[in-house]
Design a protein around this motif. Structure first.
Motif, PDB file in Angstrom:
ATOM      1  N   THR A 143       0.839  -1.189   0.000  1.00 43.44           N
ATOM      2  CA  THR A 143       0.000   0.000   0.000  1.00 43.44           C
ATOM      3  C   THR A 143       0.880   1.246   0.000  1.00 43.44           C
ATOM      4  O   THR A 143       2.049   1.202   0.391  1.00 43.44           O
ATOM      5  N   MET A 144       0.281   2.353  -0.441  1.00 38.26           N
ATOM      6  CA  MET A 144       0.919   3.661  -0.355  1.00 38.26           C
ATOM      7  C   MET A 144      -0.115   4.671   0.100  1.00 38.26           C
ATOM      8  O   MET A 144      -1.298   4.550  -0.219  1.00 38.26           O
ATOM      9  N   HIS A 145       0.336   5.663   0.853  1.00 36.32           N
ATOM     10  CA  HIS A 145      -0.473   6.825   1.178  1.00 36.32           C
ATOM     11  C   HIS A 145       0.484   7.940   1.551  1.00 36.32           C
ATOM     12  O   HIS A 145       1.686   7.706   1.734  1.00 36.32           O
ATOM     13  N   GLY A 146      -0.037   9.140   1.633  1.00 30.75           N
ATOM     14  CA  GLY A 146       0.861  10.237   1.972  1.00 30.75           C
ATOM     15  C   GLY A 146       0.156  11.569   2.003  1.00 30.75           C
ATOM     16  O   GLY A 146      -1.051  11.647   2.247  1.00 30.75           O
ATOM     17  N   SER A 147       0.953  12.616   1.731  1.00 28.57           N
ATOM     18  CA  SER A 147       0.386  13.959   1.741  1.00 28.57           C
ATOM     19  C   SER A 147       1.233  14.899   0.897  1.00 28.57           C
ATOM     20  O   SER A 147       2.418  14.641   0.648  1.00 28.57           O
ATOM     21  N   TYR A 148       0.592  15.970   0.463  1.00 29.79           N
ATOM     22  CA  TYR A 148       1.270  17.067  -0.215  1.00 29.79           C
ATOM     23  C   TYR A 148       1.234  18.279   0.709  1.00 29.79           C
ATOM     24  O   TYR A 148       0.227  18.529   1.372  1.00 29.79           O
ATOM     25  N   PHE A 149       2.328  19.033   0.727  1.00 27.87           N
ATOM     26  CA  PHE A 149       2.382  20.300   1.434  1.00 27.87           C
ATOM     27  C   PHE A 149       2.229  21.388   0.385  1.00 27.87           C
ATOM     28  O   PHE A 149       2.954  21.402  -0.621  1.00 27.87           O
ATOM     29  N   CYS A 150       1.263  22.283   0.599  1.00 27.50           N
ATOM     30  CA  CYS A 150       0.936  23.313  -0.384  1.00 27.50           C
ATOM     31  C   CYS A 150       0.925  24.686   0.261  1.00 27.50           C
ATOM     32  O   CYS A 150       0.722  24.821   1.473  1.00 27.50           O
ATOM     33  N   VAL A 151       1.126  25.700  -0.575  1.00 28.69           N
ATOM     34  CA  VAL A 151       1.035  27.079  -0.126  1.00 28.69           C
ATOM     35  C   VAL A 151       0.123  27.827  -1.103  1.00 28.69           C
ATOM     36  O   VAL A 151       0.348  27.801  -2.316  1.00 28.69           O
ATOM     37  N   ALA A 152      -0.912  28.452  -0.552  1.00 28.17           N
ATOM     38  CA  ALA A 152      -1.839  29.230  -1.373  1.00 28.17           C
ATOM     39  C   ALA A 152      -1.202  30.572  -1.718  1.00 28.17           C
ATOM     40  O   ALA A 152      -0.274  31.028  -1.048  1.00 28.17           O
ATOM     41  N   GLU A 153      -1.727  31.220  -2.768  1.00 24.62           N
ATOM     42  CA  GLU A 153      -1.128  32.481  -3.208  1.00 24.62           C
ATOM     43  C   GLU A 153      -1.281  33.594  -2.176  1.00 24.62           C
ATOM     44  O   GLU A 153      -0.548  34.582  -2.219  1.00 24.62           O
ATOM     45  N   ASP A 154      -2.170  33.409  -1.193  1.00 23.34           N
ATOM     46  CA  ASP A 154      -2.295  34.409  -0.125  1.00 23.34           C
ATOM     47  C   ASP A 154      -1.377  34.080   1.065  1.00 23.34           C
ATOM     48  O   ASP A 154      -1.450  34.726   2.102  1.00 23.34           O
ATOM     49  N   GLY A 155      -0.518  33.042   0.891  1.00 24.07           N
ATOM     50  CA  GLY A 155       0.449  32.694   1.927  1.00 24.07           C
ATOM     51  C   GLY A 155       0.000  31.605   2.883  1.00 24.07           C
ATOM     52  O   GLY A 155       0.801  31.114   3.676  1.00 24.07           O
ATOM     53  N   GLU A 156      -1.261  31.217   2.836  1.00 20.46           N
ATOM     54  CA  GLU A 156      -1.780  30.166   3.720  1.00 20.46           C
ATOM     55  C   GLU A 156      -1.149  28.823   3.359  1.00 20.46           C
ATOM     56  O   GLU A 156      -1.074  28.444   2.198  1.00 20.46           O
ATOM     57  N   LYS A 157      -0.680  28.102   4.382  1.00 21.20           N
ATOM     58  CA  LYS A 157      -0.083  26.785   4.186  1.00 21.20           C
ATOM     59  C   LYS A 157      -1.115  25.716   4.543  1.00 21.20           C
ATOM     60  O   LYS A 157      -1.852  25.870   5.505  1.00 21.20           O
ATOM     61  N   PHE A 158      -1.136  24.631   3.761  1.00 17.48           N
ATOM     62  CA  PHE A 158      -2.064  23.540   4.065  1.00 17.48           C
ATOM     63  C   PHE A 158      -1.524  22.223   3.522  1.00 17.48           C
ATOM     64  O   PHE A 158      -0.698  22.195   2.618  1.00 17.48           O
ATOM     65  N   ASP A 159      -1.997  21.124   4.127  1.00 20.40           N
ATOM     66  CA  ASP A 159      -1.632  19.777   3.697  1.00 20.40           C
ATOM     67  C   ASP A 159      -2.813  19.148   2.968  1.00 20.40           C
ATOM     68  O   ASP A 159      -3.970  19.398   3.299  1.00 20.40           O
ATOM     69  N   VAL A 160      -2.488  18.321   1.995  1.00 18.72           N
ATOM     70  CA  VAL A 160      -3.497  17.587   1.239  1.00 18.72           C
ATOM     71  C   VAL A 160      -3.240  16.105   1.456  1.00 18.72           C
ATOM     72  O   VAL A 160      -2.137  15.609   1.188  1.00 18.72           O
ATOM     73  N   ASP A 161      -4.228  15.386   1.954  1.00 20.16           N
ATOM     74  CA  ASP A 161      -4.110  13.962   2.206  1.00 20.16           C
ATOM     75  C   ASP A 161      -4.152  13.193   0.883  1.00 20.16           C
ATOM     76  O   ASP A 161      -4.977  13.480   0.023  1.00 20.16           O
ATOM     77  N   ILE A 162      -3.246  12.236   0.727  1.00 22.71           N
ATOM     78  CA  ILE A 162      -3.296  11.304  -0.401  1.00 22.71           C
ATOM     79  C   ILE A 162      -3.828   9.998   0.171  1.00 22.71           C
ATOM     80  O   ILE A 162      -3.151   9.344   0.967  1.00 22.71           O
ATOM     81  N   PRO A 163      -5.061   9.631  -0.184  1.00 21.66           N
ATOM     82  CA  PRO A 163      -5.665   8.446   0.428  1.00 21.66           C
ATOM     83  C   PRO A 163      -4.882   7.170   0.098  1.00 21.66           C
ATOM     84  O   PRO A 163      -4.228   7.084  -0.943  1.00 21.66           O
ATOM     85  N   MET A 164      -4.962   6.207   1.002  1.00 24.11           N
ATOM     86  CA  MET A 164      -4.264   4.944   0.803  1.00 24.11           C
ATOM     87  C   MET A 164      -4.785   4.245  -0.446  1.00 24.11           C
ATOM     88  O   MET A 164      -5.983   4.219  -0.714  1.00 24.11           O
ATOM     89  N   PHE A 165      -3.852   3.686  -1.205  1.00 25.15           N
ATOM     90  CA  PHE A 165      -4.228   2.860  -2.348  1.00 25.15           C
ATOM     91  C   PHE A 165      -3.387   1.595  -2.335  1.00 25.15           C
ATOM     92  O   PHE A 165      -2.324   1.536  -1.715  1.00 25.15           O
ATOM     93  N   VAL A 166      -3.903   0.563  -3.011  1.00 20.36           N
ATOM     94  CA  VAL A 166      -3.293  -0.760  -2.984  1.00 20.36           C
ATOM     95  C   VAL A 166      -2.454  -0.966  -4.241  1.00 20.36           C
ATOM     96  O   VAL A 166      -2.885  -0.636  -5.347  1.00 20.36           O
ATOM     97  N   LEU A 167      -1.266  -1.509  -4.041  1.00 23.71           N
ATOM     98  CA  LEU A 167      -0.413  -1.949  -5.135  1.00 23.71           C
ATOM     99  C   LEU A 167      -0.548  -3.466  -5.180  1.00 23.71           C
ATOM    100  O   LEU A 167      -0.260  -4.145  -4.191  1.00 23.71           O
TER     101      LEU A 167
END
Length: 130
Positions: free
Chosen positions: A93-117
């Motif tokens: 399995t794999m899962h994870g997250s992305y770290f992002c920054v909005a153009e107004d400077g706000e930082k947020f994480d995006v969940d990458i849901p688990m998927f099966v290999l």
């Protein structure tokens, strides 16, 4: 609508031609589509992956961007890429997250849901065509 929101879709695929089951090596590709479903432009800065095989081996992978890119997505825009991983077992399995920054400077994480290999379901004869 949420101001900061990315939607993530994953489509994994077993690459039999790049694998060596007798040598305990299974190669997978995964195509990811990231869509900015929020209402503020944002940039994907980095990624973290958790890769697990059927033996309980866990690998954490961190890095900047995705496949050499740090895409800036306007509201409604998509970014698609294909990458890959190798396992020592035919399933995992794999899962994870992305770290992002909005153009107004706000930082947020995006969940990458688990998927099966899964290399086993792609074995010849295991699929039924209707």
């Amino acid at each position: 609508m949420l101001r900061y929101k990315f939607q993530v879709e994953v489509h994994p695929q077993y690459l039999s031609e790049q694998s060596d089951p007798d040598g305990g090596l299974y190669t997978f590709a995964y195509t990811i589509t990231i869509t900015n479903v929020g209402n503020v432009a944002a940039q994907l800065i980095s990624r973290t992956w958790n890769v697990n095989d059927a033996n309980g081996t866990h690998e954490k992978i961190k890095g900047l961007g995705v496949v050499g890119h740090q895409p800036l997505l306007q509201p409604g825009e998509q970014f698609e890429y294909t990458s890959g991983t190798r396992l020592r077992t035919p399933t995992g399995t794999m899962h994870g997250s992305y770290f992002c920054v909005a153009e107004d400077g706000e930082k947020f994480d995006v969940d990458i849901p688990m998927f099966v290999l899964d290399a086993l379901s792609d074995e010849p004869g295991s699929r039924k065509l209707h």
